[in-house]
Write a protein that holds these residues in place. Sequence first.
Motif, PDB file in Angstrom:
ATOM      1  N   GLY A 110       0.817  -1.201   0.000  1.00 40.80           N
ATOM      2  CA  GLY A 110       0.000   0.000   0.000  1.00 40.80           C
ATOM      3  C   GLY A 110       0.852   1.253   0.000  1.00 40.80           C
ATOM      4  O   GLY A 110       2.043   1.226  -0.339  1.00 40.80           O
ATOM      5  N   ASP A 111       0.245   2.375   0.384  1.00 40.21           N
ATOM      6  CA  ASP A 111       0.934   3.665   0.457  1.00 40.21           C
ATOM      7  C   ASP A 111       1.363   3.922   1.898  1.00 40.21           C
ATOM      8  O   ASP A 111       0.514   4.004   2.795  1.00 40.21           O
ATOM      9  N   ASP A 112       2.679   4.085   2.093  1.00 37.99           N
ATOM     10  CA  ASP A 112       3.205   4.266   3.452  1.00 37.99           C
ATOM     11  C   ASP A 112       4.327   5.290   3.448  1.00 37.99           C
ATOM     12  O   ASP A 112       4.852   5.677   2.392  1.00 37.99           O
ATOM     13  N   ILE A 113       4.708   5.705   4.667  1.00 38.94           N
ATOM     14  CA  ILE A 113       5.835   6.611   4.860  1.00 38.94           C
ATOM     15  C   ILE A 113       7.078   5.771   5.156  1.00 38.94           C
ATOM     16  O   ILE A 113       7.056   4.890   6.028  1.00 38.94           O
ATOM     17  N   TRP A 114       8.139   6.053   4.419  1.00 38.44           N
ATOM     18  CA  TRP A 114       9.407   5.349   4.568  1.00 38.44           C
ATOM     19  C   TRP A 114      10.511   6.363   4.833  1.00 38.44           C
ATOM     20  O   TRP A 114      10.388   7.541   4.477  1.00 38.44           O
ATOM     21  N   LEU A 157      16.317   1.190   3.289  1.00 36.77           N
ATOM     22  CA  LEU A 157      15.018   1.846   3.320  1.00 36.77           C
ATOM     23  C   LEU A 157      14.199   1.218   4.444  1.00 36.77           C
ATOM     24  O   LEU A 157      14.102  -0.004   4.536  1.00 36.77           O
ATOM     25  N   VAL A 158      13.604   2.036   5.312  1.00 34.98           N
ATOM     26  CA  VAL A 158      12.860   1.547   6.479  1.00 34.98           C
ATOM     27  C   VAL A 158      11.415   2.028   6.387  1.00 34.98           C
ATOM     28  O   VAL A 158      11.154   3.228   6.238  1.00 34.98           O
ATOM     29  N   ARG A 159      10.488   1.080   6.487  1.00 33.11           N
ATOM     30  CA  ARG A 159       9.073   1.418   6.480  1.00 33.11           C
ATOM     31  C   ARG A 159       8.633   1.825   7.875  1.00 33.11           C
ATOM     32  O   ARG A 159       8.841   1.096   8.846  1.00 33.11           O
ATOM     33  N   ASP A 200      12.684   7.234  13.877  1.00 33.56           N
ATOM     34  CA  ASP A 200      13.441   5.987  13.966  1.00 33.56           C
ATOM     35  C   ASP A 200      12.524   4.779  14.151  1.00 33.56           C
ATOM     36  O   ASP A 200      13.003   3.654  14.308  1.00 33.56           O
ATOM     37  N   GLY A 201      11.215   5.010  14.156  1.00 31.99           N
ATOM     38  CA  GLY A 201      10.263   3.928  14.319  1.00 31.99           C
ATOM     39  C   GLY A 201      10.010   3.524  15.754  1.00 31.99           C
ATOM     40  O   GLY A 201       9.171   2.655  16.021  1.00 31.99           O
TER      41      GLY A 201
END
Length: 580
Positions: free
Chosen positions: A322-326, A335-337, A373-374
């Motif tokens: 889908g559409d997410d911020i990475w 690359l980190v989701r 940083d998640g």
Amino acid sequence: LRSAPPPPTIRYPLQLSEDQASINRAFALSRDGAWLAYVGAPPLRQIWLKARNQVSAAPVAGTEFATSFAFSPDGQWIAFARGGELRKIPVSGGASLLLSDSITNGNSAVVWRTQETIGFIRSLGMGIWEVPAGGGERTPLWQPPPADGTATISRMSALPEGRGYLAARCPEAGCTEARDLWAIEAGSGESHLVQMGAVSGDYIPTGHILFTRPDGALLAVPFSLRRWRTTGPAVPIMDSISIVNLNTPLIAISANGTAAFRQGGSLSGGDEYTMVWVDRVGNAAVIDPDWTFRHAASGGNAGWSLSPDGRRLAIGLNTDLGDDIWVKGLPRDPLVRLTLDPEPDVRPRWSQDGRTIYYSKFVSGRLASIGADGAEPEEILLDVARNIWEVVPTRSGTFVVRTGGTVAAVGDRSVWTTRAREDTILTPLIATDPWDEAAIALSPDERWIVFESNESGRREIYLRPFPDANTGRIQLSTNGGQSPVWARDGRTLYYVDSDRAMIAVPIEAGDRLPVPGERQRLFTLDPSLFFQDGENYPIFDVASDGRFLMARLVSRDAGALPPLIITEGWLTELRELLRR
């Protein structure tokens, strides 16, 4: 007196060469199936025409930046929408003629109901209007229920013999999942609900309405034009019709039974990009040659942002998830989701300290944040009646937000301020109804705000004081302007003009307002660099050393997308299917 035998079904793929642009956006067939029209690739996005008896397609001069189009019943004209105007142009070529303004820029917003009458979706998708094909006064026909401004029309098509229209209604903002299909009678404007959950609909000579669901499934439901209602259950016809940006099914059907469609699931325009650094003379260098991506598909909402220290990139991407911020460390870190929920997330912006990323949730229009940083989970900061599609945080904790604008709607974008964590009130900052304000950017010292506005009839860049925006105004651009971005030191403002030129404007201190210096044309954007008209969001960024962070189209083989399938005599095959 015997009936002629039904025409045979002939099916073949259509794959045009790269110089004729991929057919991965809206397209249409003339009623006799002799012409195929489609929108070409950026930057011009003009209409291309391919005749059935010709090998190649050709662009139609004068249709640059077209967003919607329709053939006349006799196949001699094309009506099209561009920049909020409805125009028509001969298929054989020539000058275009202005018919009306106040048309939405969405796909399938134009329908040639009869040879003498053209229907179109009014600005903001707020109703169907009609205008004589030869020019004249426009008249309203239908306002989608409810009439309180919360429902819009996303797509429309014609019913046979000039009887009226089919229109896909969006009952709520965002226009993604919740839709329904209505039949509207010409003359009276009386409407009848046909089908829930339909992205689009077309009447076919079998006595059915073909409709596409958001998941790409194509179905047919019997419909009586005399009683204006369905007369039986829907029958599945085909699945996996490609849908671009959740709102444009890639299918067209002519009155003579020719069909064109592409299968393959959802698309985000079908384009793959890579990030590049562009210097002040236009030379581009790829940042990470091993990384390519698709922009977020929801509503065409491309957007990215460079971290305050210039070492990380936050970007909205479309993947199979889908559409997410990475987030990606530059130049070649992984690359980190960041966002994981199923609702599309778009248009990220960094906090001043680089610890938090703010973004919009596309379906609900809510303002959200997440740790860069998640480590910190998603937090909903603001959930108000107006949908928030753009955010700029300030050091004081105030948020500058831009609301308004469902897919391709024109005229309801405005700028507000709020203290999102403390209240749910939006305070108007720049709201000049009926004009749009978008692509907001605060100066590093937070004394000035710049933005796009179409109040002059085209997009230009304006500057106002912040937070007292009503105490002054300067127009910074003169040849059109989009995507204003400040230099990191606040001494220069950059934007792209209508000729796709990168413009630099020195900004000097003044007594009441800053003093803009002489505009400098740095370079013309290469056609491969992503920059679409009407993106409503800054779509490049500037590093502290003056380089521009931009997205460049990746060259692909002609076979990278499934071919367009042309089926002549499709109704013969369809009738057999419907009899089972």
